[in-house]
Design a protein around this motif. Structure first.
Motif, short mmCIF file in Angstrom:
data_model
loop_
_atom_site.label_atom_id
_atom_site.label_comp_id
_atom_site.label_asym_id
_atom_site.label_seq_id
_atom_site.Cartn_x
_atom_site.Cartn_y
_atom_site.Cartn_z
N GLN A 222 0.83 -1.21 0.00
CA GLN A 222 0.00 0.00 0.00
C GLN A 222 0.87 1.26 0.00
N GLU A 223 2.01 1.22 0.65
CA GLU A 223 2.92 2.36 0.59
C GLU A 223 3.41 2.56 -0.85
N GLU A 224 3.76 1.45 -1.51
CA GLU A 224 4.18 1.53 -2.91
C GLU A 224 3.03 2.05 -3.78
N GLY A 225 1.82 1.54 -3.54
CA GLY A 225 0.68 1.94 -4.34
C GLY A 225 0.33 3.40 -4.18
N ALA A 226 0.41 3.91 -2.94
CA ALA A 226 0.12 5.32 -2.70
C ALA A 226 1.12 6.21 -3.41
N ASN A 227 2.39 5.83 -3.38
CA ASN A 227 3.41 6.61 -4.09
C ASN A 227 3.17 6.57 -5.61
N LYS A 228 2.69 5.43 -6.10
CA LYS A 228 2.39 5.32 -7.52
C LYS A 228 1.23 6.22 -7.92
N ILE A 229 0.22 6.31 -7.04
CA ILE A 229 -0.91 7.21 -7.29
C ILE A 229 -0.42 8.66 -7.36
N LEU A 230 0.47 9.03 -6.44
CA LEU A 230 1.02 10.39 -6.44
C LEU A 230 1.79 10.69 -7.73
N GLU A 231 2.46 9.68 -8.27
CA GLU A 231 3.25 9.87 -9.48
C GLU A 231 2.41 9.88 -10.75
N GLU A 232 1.35 9.04 -10.77
CA GLU A 232 0.65 8.80 -12.03
C GLU A 232 -0.75 9.41 -12.12
N GLU A 233 -1.37 9.70 -11.00
CA GLU A 233 -2.74 10.22 -11.03
C GLU A 233 -2.73 11.73 -10.77
N ASN A 234 -3.73 12.39 -11.26
CA ASN A 234 -3.82 13.85 -11.13
C ASN A 234 -4.43 14.21 -9.77
N VAL A 235 -3.78 13.76 -8.71
CA VAL A 235 -4.22 14.05 -7.35
C VAL A 235 -2.99 14.09 -6.44
N ASN A 236 -2.96 15.04 -5.54
CA ASN A 236 -1.82 15.20 -4.64
C ASN A 236 -2.28 15.18 -3.19
N PHE A 237 -1.63 14.38 -2.38
CA PHE A 237 -1.92 14.33 -0.95
C PHE A 237 -0.61 14.08 -0.20
N GLU A 238 -0.64 14.35 1.09
CA GLU A 238 0.53 14.09 1.93
C GLU A 238 0.48 12.65 2.41
N LEU A 239 1.59 11.94 2.30
CA LEU A 239 1.64 10.54 2.69
C LEU A 239 2.31 10.40 4.05
N LYS A 240 1.66 9.67 4.96
CA LYS A 240 2.20 9.45 6.31
C LYS A 240 2.31 7.95 6.55
N ALA A 241 3.53 7.44 6.73
CA ALA A 241 3.77 6.01 6.93
C ALA A 241 3.89 5.69 8.42
N LEU A 242 3.16 4.66 8.86
CA LEU A 242 3.16 4.23 10.26
C LEU A 242 3.50 2.75 10.34
N ASP A 243 3.81 2.28 11.56
CA ASP A 243 4.33 0.93 11.73
C ASP A 243 3.31 -0.17 11.48
N ASP A 244 2.04 0.05 11.83
CA ASP A 244 1.07 -1.04 11.71
C ASP A 244 -0.33 -0.52 11.45
N SER A 245 -1.22 -1.42 11.10
CA SER A 245 -2.58 -1.04 10.72
C SER A 245 -3.37 -0.47 11.90
N GLY A 246 -3.11 -0.98 13.10
CA GLY A 246 -3.79 -0.46 14.27
C GLY A 246 -3.47 1.01 14.50
N ALA A 247 -2.21 1.37 14.29
CA ALA A 247 -1.80 2.77 14.43
C ALA A 247 -2.49 3.65 13.39
N LEU A 248 -2.67 3.12 12.17
CA LEU A 248 -3.38 3.86 11.13
C LEU A 248 -4.80 4.20 11.56
#
Length: 256
Positions: A150-176
């Motif tokens: 999902q981290e890879e996919g989010a970065n791909k969306i930022l590179e390829e799609e016409n949408v910009n957001f800030e990405l925040k990476a956390l250790d686990d799904s519970g923290a998300l």
């Protein structure tokens, strides 16, 4: 005196014979080899730790099945997801089963089994959120789990799609989810099955990622591992016998 000596000799012979029989029995009993497995137990319903401190989930049941099929005793070590590849490369574990997608970039560093499950991805948002589509993420903060597809996919969306957001990476799904509920992120980008589990527990909503079809989940091994073929045979047997379907019915949501 001779009778006494003869009697003692017979006792000694009997003792030696019994001892020899005992040695043969112990020699015939071999302890099972240990299969060292790494996982990241913050990824329900695939792997988590229950209230009793036991590993539970789809991947855990599958790992026990594989170990039994191959004649191993299973030993599971919990670690951060982004440390699993390194654990394989450093021979700290023999296998990783952790909801890990078999991406091309990971294949450069590890070997994979055949895929055993495919989920896809979702964006999770608070209930009542105006965020309903990819375009609505413009200017927002989106959380992902560190080291995941999902981290890879989010970065791909930022590179390829016409949408910009800030990405925040956390250790686990519970923290998300905690970050989402506290308002520190506006959306969490997650594996679909994991997301659906949280939707059942929390007051949350979600929408599918429309952009990609991610690789399926597979077991990972050190490069050149002799276990790959054996595990593939066990997975094929699990598929043919219906065991994988049983795991899907037990652990995965019917909502797709």
């Amino acid at each position: 005196m001779k009778k006494k000596t003869l009697f003692i000799g017979l006792l000694t012979s009997a003792a030696l014979l019994l001892g020899a029989c005992g040695d043969d029995t112990s020699a015939d009993t071999e302890e099972k080899k240990v299969l060292e497995m790494g996982t990241s137990a913050e990824f329900p319903p695939f792997e988590s730790i229950n209230a009793e401190g036991d590993f539970v989930g789809f991947d855990i049941d599958l790992a026990h099945y594989i170990a039994d099929e191959l004649g191993y005793e299973l030993n599971i070590t919990d670690m951060k997801f982004d440390g699993l590849i390194g654990a394989l490369q450093n021979d700290r574990v023999d296998i990783v089963i952790a909801g890990m997608s078999a991406t091309d970039s990971r294949r450069e560093n590890v070997d994979f089994s055949t895929e055993y499950n495919h989920s896809g991805e979702m964006f999770v948002v608070p209930a009542g959120s105006d965020v309903k589509s990819l375009e609505d993420l413009e200017g927002l903060t989106v959380g992902v789990q560190l080291g995941t597809i999902q981290e890879e996919g989010a970065n791909k969306i930022l590179e390829e799609e016409n949408v910009n957001f800030e990405l925040k990476a956390l250790d686990d799904s519970g923290a998300l989810i905690q970050e989402l509920l506290s308002g520190r992120i506006e959306a969490a980008y997650m594996d679909k099955e994991v997301a659906l589990g949280y939707l059942e527990q929390q007051d949350l909503e979600a929408f599918d990622d429309p952009t990609t079809s991610s690789p399926g989940m597979a077991a990972a091994f050190p490069k050149g591992s002799e276990l790959v073929d054996d595990v593939n045979e066990a997975l094929a047997k699990a598929e043919e016998s219906g065991f994988l379907k049983e795991l899907q019915d037990k652990w995965l949501s019917e909502e797709k």
